[in-house]
Design a protein around this motif. Structure first.
Motif, PDB file in Angstrom:
ATOM      1  N   VAL A  83       0.837  -1.197   0.000  1.00 30.26           N
ATOM      2  CA  VAL A  83       0.000   0.000   0.000  1.00 30.26           C
ATOM      3  C   VAL A  83       0.870   1.245   0.000  1.00 30.26           C
ATOM      4  N   HIS A  84       0.460   2.203  -0.829  1.00 25.87           N
ATOM      5  CA  HIS A  84       1.185   3.460  -0.985  1.00 25.87           C
ATOM      6  C   HIS A  84       0.551   4.528  -0.078  1.00 25.87           C
ATOM      7  N   PRO A  85       1.327   5.519   0.382  1.00 25.44           N
ATOM      8  CA  PRO A  85       0.747   6.543   1.265  1.00 25.44           C
ATOM      9  C   PRO A  85      -0.395   7.340   0.635  1.00 25.44           C
ATOM     10  N   ASP A  86      -0.495   7.386  -0.690  1.00 27.88           N
ATOM     11  CA  ASP A  86      -1.584   8.139  -1.305  1.00 27.88           C
ATOM     12  C   ASP A  86      -2.918   7.399  -1.258  1.00 27.88           C
ATOM     13  N   ALA A  87      -2.929   6.196  -0.722  1.00 26.93           N
ATOM     14  CA  ALA A  87      -4.201   5.475  -0.555  1.00 26.93           C
ATOM     15  C   ALA A  87      -5.076   6.262   0.414  1.00 26.93           C
ATOM     16  N   PRO A  88      -6.400   6.004   0.405  1.00 26.05           N
ATOM     17  CA  PRO A  88      -7.272   6.752   1.311  1.00 26.05           C
ATOM     18  C   PRO A  88      -6.781   6.667   2.757  1.00 26.05           C
ATOM     19  N   ALA A  89      -7.012   7.760   3.488  1.00 31.01           N
ATOM     20  CA  ALA A  89      -6.550   7.826   4.878  1.00 31.01           C
ATOM     21  C   ALA A  89      -7.223   6.726   5.697  1.00 31.01           C
ATOM     22  N   SER A  90      -6.550   6.325   6.740  1.00 34.34           N
ATOM     23  CA  SER A  90      -7.054   5.221   7.549  1.00 34.34           C
ATOM     24  C   SER A  90      -8.267   5.661   8.353  1.00 34.34           C
ATOM     25  N   PHE A  91      -8.989   4.689   8.880  1.00 40.05           N
ATOM     26  CA  PHE A  91     -10.070   4.987   9.800  1.00 40.05           C
ATOM     27  C   PHE A  91      -9.479   5.558  11.084  1.00 40.05           C
ATOM     28  N   ALA A  92     -10.288   6.377  11.751  1.00 41.11           N
ATOM     29  CA  ALA A  92      -9.843   6.864  13.055  1.00 41.11           C
ATOM     30  C   ALA A  92      -9.905   5.714  14.064  1.00 41.11           C
ATOM     31  N   TYR A  93      -9.058   5.814  15.053  1.00 40.68           N
ATOM     32  CA  TYR A  93      -9.012   4.784  16.089  1.00 40.68           C
ATOM     33  C   TYR A  93     -10.273   4.879  16.944  1.00 40.68           C
ATOM     34  N   ALA A  94     -10.941   3.755  17.133  1.00 39.74           N
ATOM     35  CA  ALA A  94     -12.135   3.725  17.971  1.00 39.74           C
ATOM     36  C   ALA A  94     -11.878   2.787  19.137  1.00 39.74           C
ATOM     37  N   TYR A  95     -11.828   3.365  20.319  1.00 39.30           N
ATOM     38  CA  TYR A  95     -11.490   2.593  21.512  1.00 39.30           C
ATOM     39  C   TYR A  95     -12.475   1.453  21.739  1.00 39.30           C
ATOM     40  N   GLY A  96     -13.757   1.746  21.517  1.00 46.88           N
ATOM     41  CA  GLY A  96     -14.784   0.734  21.745  1.00 46.88           C
ATOM     42  C   GLY A  96     -14.605  -0.480  20.842  1.00 46.88           C
ATOM     43  N   GLN A  97     -14.241  -0.221  19.587  1.00 44.49           N
ATOM     44  CA  GLN A  97     -14.012  -1.335  18.671  1.00 44.49           C
ATOM     45  C   GLN A  97     -12.777  -2.125  19.081  1.00 44.49           C
ATOM     46  N   LEU A 128     -22.622  12.811  22.951  1.00 44.79           N
ATOM     47  CA  LEU A 128     -22.833  12.335  21.581  1.00 44.79           C
ATOM     48  C   LEU A 128     -21.493  12.135  20.871  1.00 44.79           C
ATOM     49  N   ARG A 129     -20.570  13.081  21.095  1.00 50.49           N
ATOM     50  CA  ARG A 129     -19.258  12.954  20.466  1.00 50.49           C
ATOM     51  C   ARG A 129     -18.534  11.714  20.972  1.00 50.49           C
ATOM     52  N   ARG A 130     -18.687  11.437  22.261  1.00 46.37           N
ATOM     53  CA  ARG A 130     -17.989  10.275  22.811  1.00 46.37           C
ATOM     54  C   ARG A 130     -18.391   9.009  22.081  1.00 46.37           C
ATOM     55  N   HIS A 131     -19.673   8.883  21.787  1.00 45.07           N
ATOM     56  CA  HIS A 131     -20.084   7.673  21.078  1.00 45.07           C
ATOM     57  C   HIS A 131     -19.504   7.657  19.667  1.00 45.07           C
ATOM     58  N   GLN A 132     -19.579   8.799  18.982  1.00 42.25           N
ATOM     59  CA  GLN A 132     -19.060   8.851  17.618  1.00 42.25           C
ATOM     60  C   GLN A 132     -17.577   8.483  17.573  1.00 42.25           C
ATOM     61  N   THR A 133     -16.816   9.007  18.532  1.00 44.81           N
ATOM     62  CA  THR A 133     -15.374   8.805  18.507  1.00 44.81           C
ATOM     63  C   THR A 133     -14.980   7.431  19.035  1.00 44.81           C
ATOM     64  N   LEU A 134     -15.538   7.069  20.181  1.00 43.08           N
ATOM     65  CA  LEU A 134     -15.058   5.856  20.841  1.00 43.08           C
ATOM     66  C   LEU A 134     -15.622   4.592  20.206  1.00 43.08           C
ATOM     67  N   GLU A 135     -16.878   4.643  19.797  1.00 46.39           N
ATOM     68  CA  GLU A 135     -17.492   3.421  19.271  1.00 46.39           C
ATOM     69  C   GLU A 135     -17.437   3.346  17.757  1.00 46.39           C
ATOM     70  N   ARG A 136     -17.551   4.481  17.087  1.00 56.18           N
ATOM     71  CA  ARG A 136     -17.641   4.433  15.633  1.00 56.18           C
ATOM     72  C   ARG A 136     -16.390   4.942  14.950  1.00 56.18           C
ATOM     73  N   GLY A 137     -15.515   5.585  15.695  1.00 57.02           N
ATOM     74  CA  GLY A 137     -14.295   6.116  15.074  1.00 57.02           C
ATOM     75  C   GLY A 137     -14.610   7.132  13.985  1.00 57.02           C
ATOM     76  N   SER A 138     -15.751   7.816  14.101  1.00 57.32           N
ATOM     77  CA  SER A 138     -16.075   8.765  13.030  1.00 57.32           C
ATOM     78  C   SER A 138     -15.833  10.191  13.482  1.00 57.32           C
ATOM     79  N   LEU A 139     -14.595  10.486  13.766  1.00 58.70           N
ATOM     80  CA  LEU A 139     -14.171  11.866  14.012  1.00 58.70           C
ATOM     81  C   LEU A 139     -14.236  12.613  12.689  1.00 58.70           C
ATOM     82  N   PRO A 140     -14.310  13.952  12.743  1.00 59.58           N
ATOM     83  CA  PRO A 140     -14.188  14.680  11.480  1.00 59.58           C
ATOM     84  C   PRO A 140     -12.826  14.376  10.857  1.00 59.58           C
TER      85      PRO A 140
END
Lengths: 261, 633, 410
Positions: free
Chosen positions: A154-168, B343-355
């Protein structure tokens, strides 16, 4: 489609904290759009790749290996058992030797073709085929249609990664690979290590063996193509337009005019 | 006589019927609140303090709009008095006592006058911030009840109850009165029932104790669900608080994001939360989210609240600067920012959908302890050439100087250099953590990334535990708020002082002897996290007065100041609007004709400095004081 | 360290004047030293150039620093007249450079790799360039030998090419093989390394005959090792070869036909299509040529037409994006996109500090602005103090005329 993502133990370049390399996080995103995906890590500790669980990966297989062992045979064994259609890896590691050789070695061992530096992946029209878009830099691409299974980096120009989600990350599973994986010692490169020293980049336009004054001139942009620093005050618009086009052509961003027939 | 006798029973009976109807409607509403999660509420304490909370705290907010305050006192007081007096008339001795009805008529008369005041806000033309819909019929119902009641009471007082007028007046009063009681469920009168209960069961009782109870509550990271995704994820008393909203629109007037045309309207946000858990809620009739979004989204206690197709668009959520202007203005004491963060906590922590643009800074914060991903050791680079002792050398200092994220910024480095020189000048024994200082995690917390915040908080508390110091001084109100108010939940209790307060102490103690700079005209911009979050508005002004500058106040100042747009991760989220918040604020500053806008926060400095074509200079209080001290030599 | 070692003997050989009698060698010392250096001044000629014609006594205009009448030294003419080609007849060993040859030409990076190979070859070794297809300019880039790889330069079959290169190298037995650390070169080097079971020293940023240096662990350390068989060279790390041209003699290589994989092609690749970047849709951060509009542009339709005709990527200043006149993703600057373009054409942009941060990485800046003192004018390589609204139609007119379509002028 089944996708395996090779995960490595990355280190943050600034803080040295254990992190998931950016390219591997981007690989997860590419894989998420394609189908069932699983992470694969071979190394002493599974905790170092746990971050991937928060970035869109639900399941990681971990092949426990001693610190100094070569991960390639273990990865190849696990991949042979998984039989994925696509193996994704970062083009280089992060925080280790950063040679970028592991995907090639894995592909060679499995006898899979390798397509480097992809930025997008999609299933092909024909079953078992894939369209892989390679970055050629500056937004140009090469679309390779290939029959799987295939290893792709994978090259760095690929779409940005998902944000880290602690719950997941909390819900993700790291599963140890059972079965004896005989550790092969990795070849120890004969290198001597020392703290990084930033080197001055070569100054474009400065002739080799030139004097300091000339290098300074080149560095400050007083020489070379950008040197002109031309200033036209209140020129005739047509004259200014001619100047601009000529300048753009000198730089090489604008094609030469077509010959009038 | 029979007519009179029956009327003395029927009229009070009407009020009792109203009370019964209101009770039924309120209990139907209460069934919805019970969808929320459990919350611990000090019932007895709350009940005992209800009158004080209403008469002092609520009144303090309401009184900012003198007209509304008078209107509410007259109409609510009259309504309550008239209804109670009438209800008591069910007792025969009172019902048969004619002068008593004169008193009742007077009470209804007051109510009628108040009703006209209510109506004057809505007819012929509604004030812009108010909601229409059911609120438009409120004055009609009030007038009907009050006039009908007045006439009935007068008939009872002076005779003529047998005539044709009595049933007509009674019918009018019944229509108005029962209408008002009916409105307890979906209409404007809900605010009275829910508002009273909300004051009893307020989620932040500390607000009424005279201390700024503004710290975000720590989230249990082992909970099965993190943050709020659906209305049922909110605590029951939070749902109750949203029902208390009277749609007065004071929040939308105060909201900087609304003013900038970003898709956020705090009133609409609260009403969307209400509509989320109340399936039969009438349509919202106030000002919409700027940007004209039409999506309605699913309703119900288990319907998702946030999403491009849900009731609340993610851009709405990420527009909030957490400046608390809406909370400060809300007469119903609703905690909008808590709702946004939940609401933000759920978006960020569970869904990882930050702006999208916030992902980088939050990731860097998690991985390096700095939102810019810069080496921690580079934080003290601004002080090249200054003597900035790290605390690890001696292990103790009187003052621990917390540098914060601003230290990496070239512009703000100037402010910190000024502060360090002032501390030296005054002979303060101070030290910095140096490379051991991590970010406080403020950005992560406001953006809902509680996990990263807690990790940073624990790391910082552990670091601070190794050293001895009397107090922490910081020039960053965001760090101040986090260290002072939010770290105690993680075992770190410190005396935290803002640099303006310390500088004022030093001036008063005679350790700094500033000259006077009478030629400067200055207006001071209050940082939200200092003024509203911590109630500190006087020290910076006192410092400015001590150096004798010509000080002007902006229209919005002190606890009611407008945000610069730099809080709550808004700059990194960067939700597009029609205007920019700092541009609006600088326009307000320009109205004072001051040549200098004094600031006391790195975020404000950065935001206001970034305004194109600004006429005024942006100077931190510390820089101005240093200039004065140098002038005084 | 990256400066090539001077070879006085070769330098002298290059300026040797061919003489007929051969009694003793004669050198032309007036020629400029190969590899640049400061030109030698000739004060007498300069003085003569400053002389003002006058009858009575000598007068000089000292303010005039123009070059003297006659050139101080006639170096270009002489150099082209007598190009002396350095030859290495029997090199002790070979250092092979494998250039990318993108577009059939040596890129600057390719030349740097050849320069690096020259350093490793020293005086005894020879530099061989292993290139696909024809191409030119190998000699001046420092190649003593040329090995032409019989391969289709347009086909995408990196595994097959790596196999053929590995087979060639096996036959050639060079001491070192260098690749550029580019997308293609780096890929090829790793394939060759895996195929030959040889370690690869990747991304060398420092190079000397005794050691290569590469960054590792996120540039926190560097690794140094004696040059091995395979290495890739980072861009802008080693200077190009600047000595006299070399012969780049064609070196035929006999590849054992039984050599593993020498003729194989990757069967799995069904097709490979090159999709050039569309300047209109390429992400701003990747664009090569960005034309951006600011407050000074009011006619955005003309701007969009101009951008399309120039084949540039559209950008905009914050003011235009805030006003909703241009989409948000076109915003250039610290809060928008930070560019890495080769050229930035700023129309009606004064250059707020945040905006200039966004163009800091651009190699060339062309600015059109009415304000002579605008920061963007200061930054630009070509600055035009004029109303962008007048320049845009003029540009369109000129481009229309060039395209042979005067009708486009309107």
């Amino acid at each position: 489609m089944k996708i395996a993502i090779l995960l490595s133990a990355g280190r943050h370049p600034v803080s040295g904290a254990a992190v998931l390399p950016r390219l591997e996080a981007q690989a997860i995103r590419l894989a998420a759009g394609l189908g069932q995906h699983i992470g694969l890590h071979a190394g002493p500790e599974a905790a170092v790749v746990a971050e991937a669980l928060g970035q869109g990966l639900a399941h990681i297989q971990h092949a426990a290996l001693p610190e100094e062992a070569d991960p390639v045979p273990a990865l190849a064994t696990c991949l042979a058992a998984l039989a994925p259609d696509l193996v994704l890896a970062g083009r280089r590691g992060q925080g280790g030797a950063e040679t970028g050789i592991v995907p090639y070695a894995v592909a060679d061992r499995l006898g899979y073709p390798l397509i480097p530096d992809i930025i997008a992946a999609a299933p092909g029209e024909e079953a078992g085929t894939l369209h892989l878009d390679q970055s050629l830099g500056r937004g140009a691409r090469r679309r390779v249609t290939i029959r799987g299974p295939v290893v792709a980096t994978v090259h760095p120009d690929a779409p940005a990664s998902f944000a880290y989600a602690y719950g997941q990350a909390r819900r993700g599973v790291i599963e140890p690979v059972v079965g004896a994986l005989a550790p092969h010692p990795a070849p120890v490169p004969a290198v001597e290590e020392r703290p990084y020293r930033r080197r001055p980049k070569l100054v474009k336009g400065a002739p080799a063996g030139s004097s300091a004054a000339e290098r300074l001139k080149a560095a400050t942009g007083e020489a070379g193509p950008a040197s002109s620093g031309r200033l036209l005050v209140r020129p005739d618009p047509d004259e200014a337009a001619r100047e601009i086009l000529a300048h753009l052509r000198r730089i090489g961003v604008l094609a030469a005019p077509r010959d009038p027939r | 006589m029979t007519g009179l006798a029956s009327l003395t029973t029927v009229f009070p009976g009407l009020v009792w019927a109203m009370a019964a109807l209101a009770l039924v409607q309120a209990s139907r509403r209460a069934a919805l609140w019970r969808l929320g999660t459990a919350a611990s509420v000090a019932w007895l304490d709350g009940l005992a303090k209800l009158p004080r909370r209403y008469l002092v705290d609520v009144h303090h907010v309401v009184a900012r709009d003198a007209y509304a305050s008078r209107m509410h006192a007259v109409v609510a007081g009259g309504l309550l008095a008239a209804s109670v007096l009438t209800a008591l008339a069910i007792l025969p001795p009172l019902g048969g006592f004619r002068p008593y009805w004169v008193l009742v008529a007077a009470a209804f008369g007051v109510t009628a006058a108040g009703s006209l005041l209510v109506g004057a806000r809505r007819y012929p033309e509604k004030q812009k911030r108010l909601s229409a819909g059911r609120f438009q019929i409120l004055p009609v119902l009030l007038v009907a009840y009050a006039v009908g009641g007045t006439v009935t009471a007068l008939l009872l007082a002076f005779g003529g109850a047998d005539g044709l007028l009595a049933p007509l007046a009674l019918a009018l009063a019944a229509a108005g009165g029962l209408g008002l009681a009916f409105e307890v469920r979906h209409g404007p009168m809900r605010h009275a029932a829910a508002g009273a209960l909300h004051l009893v069961a307020h989620p932040r009782p500390g607000r009424f104790e005279g201390r700024p109870d503004t710290a975000l509550q720590a989230l249990d990271l082992d909970a099965p669900r993190l943050g709020s995704e659906v209305p049922a994820d909110f605590a029951w008393n939070r749902l109750l608080s949203y029902d208390a909203c009277v749609s007065c629109g004071r929040c939308e007037v105060a909201c900087p994001a609304f003013a900038a045309g970003q898709p956020l309207n705090p009133k609409r946000l609260i009403q969307d939360l209400v509509a989320g858990f109340s399936p039969s809620e009438p349509a919202y009739a106030g000002a919409p989210y700027p940007g004209g979004r039409a999506a309605e989204g699913a309703r119900g206690p288990l319907a998702r609240l946030i999403g491009p197709d849900a009731r609340i668009h993610p851009d709405t959520l990420w527009s909030c600067t957490t400046c608390r202007a809406c909370v400060e203005e809300c007469p119903m004491m609703i905690e909008h920012v808590d709702a946004v963060v939940a609401l933000r906590r759920h978006q960020t922590l569970e869904r990882g959908s930050l702006p999208e643009k916030a992902v980088g800074p939050v990731t860097d914060l998690r991985q390096t302890g700095d939102p810019g991903g810069r080496p921690l050791a580079a934080r003290t680079d601004f002080a090249a050439g200054l003597d900035l002792p790290p605390i690890s050398v001696r292990g103790e200092a009187a003052v621990l100087l917390w540098l914060g994220e601003g230290a990496y910024d070239l512009r703000y480095g100037r402010t910190l250099r000024a502060l360090v020189r002032l501390l030296r000048e005054a002979g303060v024994d101070f030290a910095v953590l140096g490379p051991e200082e991590r970010d406080t995690g403020d950005l992560a917390r406001r953006l809902g990334d509680e996990a990263t915040f807690q990790a940073l908080a624990r790391a910082n508390v552990a670091t601070l535990a190794r050293y001895r110091f009397e107090r922490i001084v910081t020039a960053d109100p965001h760090a101040l708020h986090t260290l002072r108010n939010e770290y105690p939940a993680f075992g770190g209790c410190y005396t935290v002082v803002h640099h303006t307060a310390l500088l004022l102490d030093l001036i008063r103690a005679g350790r700094l002897k500033p000259g006077r700079l009478p030629d400067l005209s200055v207006t001071y911009h209050d940082p939200c996290y200092l003024a509203r979050y911590n109630g500190e508005t006087e020290a910076p002004r006192a410092v400015l007065d001590a150096i004798g500058v010509n000080r002007a106040e902006m229209t919005r100042s002190g606890r009611r100041a407008m945000c610069c747009g730099g809080g709550g991760g808004a700059p990194v989220s960067d939700v597009p609007g029609e205007r920019r918040i700092p541009d609006l604020r600088m326009a307000q500053a320009a109205e004072t004709d001051a040549g200098i806008v004094a600031v006391a926060c790195p975020s404000c400095t950065a935001m206001l400095e970034g305004v194109p074509d600004r006429k005024a200079e942006i100077r931190d209080i510390a820089e101005l004081l240093l200039q004065a001290v140098e002038a005084g030599r | 360290m990256t400066r090539p070692r001077r070879d006085p003997r070769a330098e002298r050989a290059a300026i040797r004047v061919p003489d007929r009698d051969g009694a003793r060698p004669r050198y032309d010392r007036s020629a400029r030293r190969p590899g640049g250096g400061r030109p030698r001044r000739d004060p007498r000629a300069e003085r003569a150039g400053q002389r003002v014609a006058g009858p009575l006594r000598l007068r000089y205009d000292l303010g005039q620093v123009a070059p003297a009448e006659g050139p101080v030294r006639a170096e270009p003419a002489q150099r082209t007249a007598a190009p002396t080609i350095l030859t290495v007849e029997a090199p002790d060993f070979l250092v092979v450079a494998v250039p990318d040859m993108a577009g059939g030409r040596l890129s600057a990076h390719d030349r740097q790799v050849l320069g690096a190979a020259r350093i490793l070859a020293g005086r005894e070794g020879g530099v061989a360039v292993l290139a696909v297809g024809a191409g030119a300019g190998y000699g001046s880039a420092g190649a003593d030998r040329l090995i032409s790889l019989d391969d289709d330069p347009d086909a995408y079959d990196p595994a097959g090419r790596a196999a053929r290169i590995a087979a060639t190298l096996a036959a050639l037995k060079p001491r070192h093989v260098l690749f550029p650390e580019t997308l293609d070169g780096g890929d090829l080097a790793r394939r060759v390394a895996v195929r030959m079971r040889e370690p690869l020293f990747g991304n060398a940023e420092g190079l000397s005959p005794t050691g290569l240096i590469r960054p590792a662990r996120g540039r926190s350390i560097e690794q140094r090792a004696a040059p091995g068989l395979l290495a890739t060279i980072a861009p802008e790390a080693v200077a190009e070869y600047a000595g006299p041209p070399r012969e780049a003699r064609l070196l035929p290589v006999e590849i054992d036909a039984s050599m593993r994989g020498a003729q194989e092609i990757t069967q799995e690749i069904l097709s490979a299509i090159r999709i050039p970047a569309d300047p209109a849709t390429v992400p701003l951060g990747l664009a090569e040529f960005v034309a951006a509009a600011g407050n000074g542009v009011t006619d955005l339709d003309t701007f969009r037409r101009l951008v399309a005709v120039l084949r540039a990527t559209p950008g905009a200043s914050r003011v235009l994006c805030d006003a909703g006149l241009m989409p948000r993703q076109t915003q250039v600057g610290a809060s928008g996109t930070v560019l890495a373009a080769t050229c930035y054409l700023a129309l009606g942009i004064s250059g707020a500090p945040q905006h200039l941060q966004g163009v800091a990485g651009c190699e060339h800046v062309v600015a059109v602005n009415t304000d002579l003192h605008a920061a963007m004018i200061e930054r630009a390589g070509l600055a035009i103090v004029q109303d962008a609204q007048l320049i845009m139609p003029a540009l369109l007119r000129l481009l229309g005329q060039e395209a042979g379509d005067p009708g486009d002028a309107a």
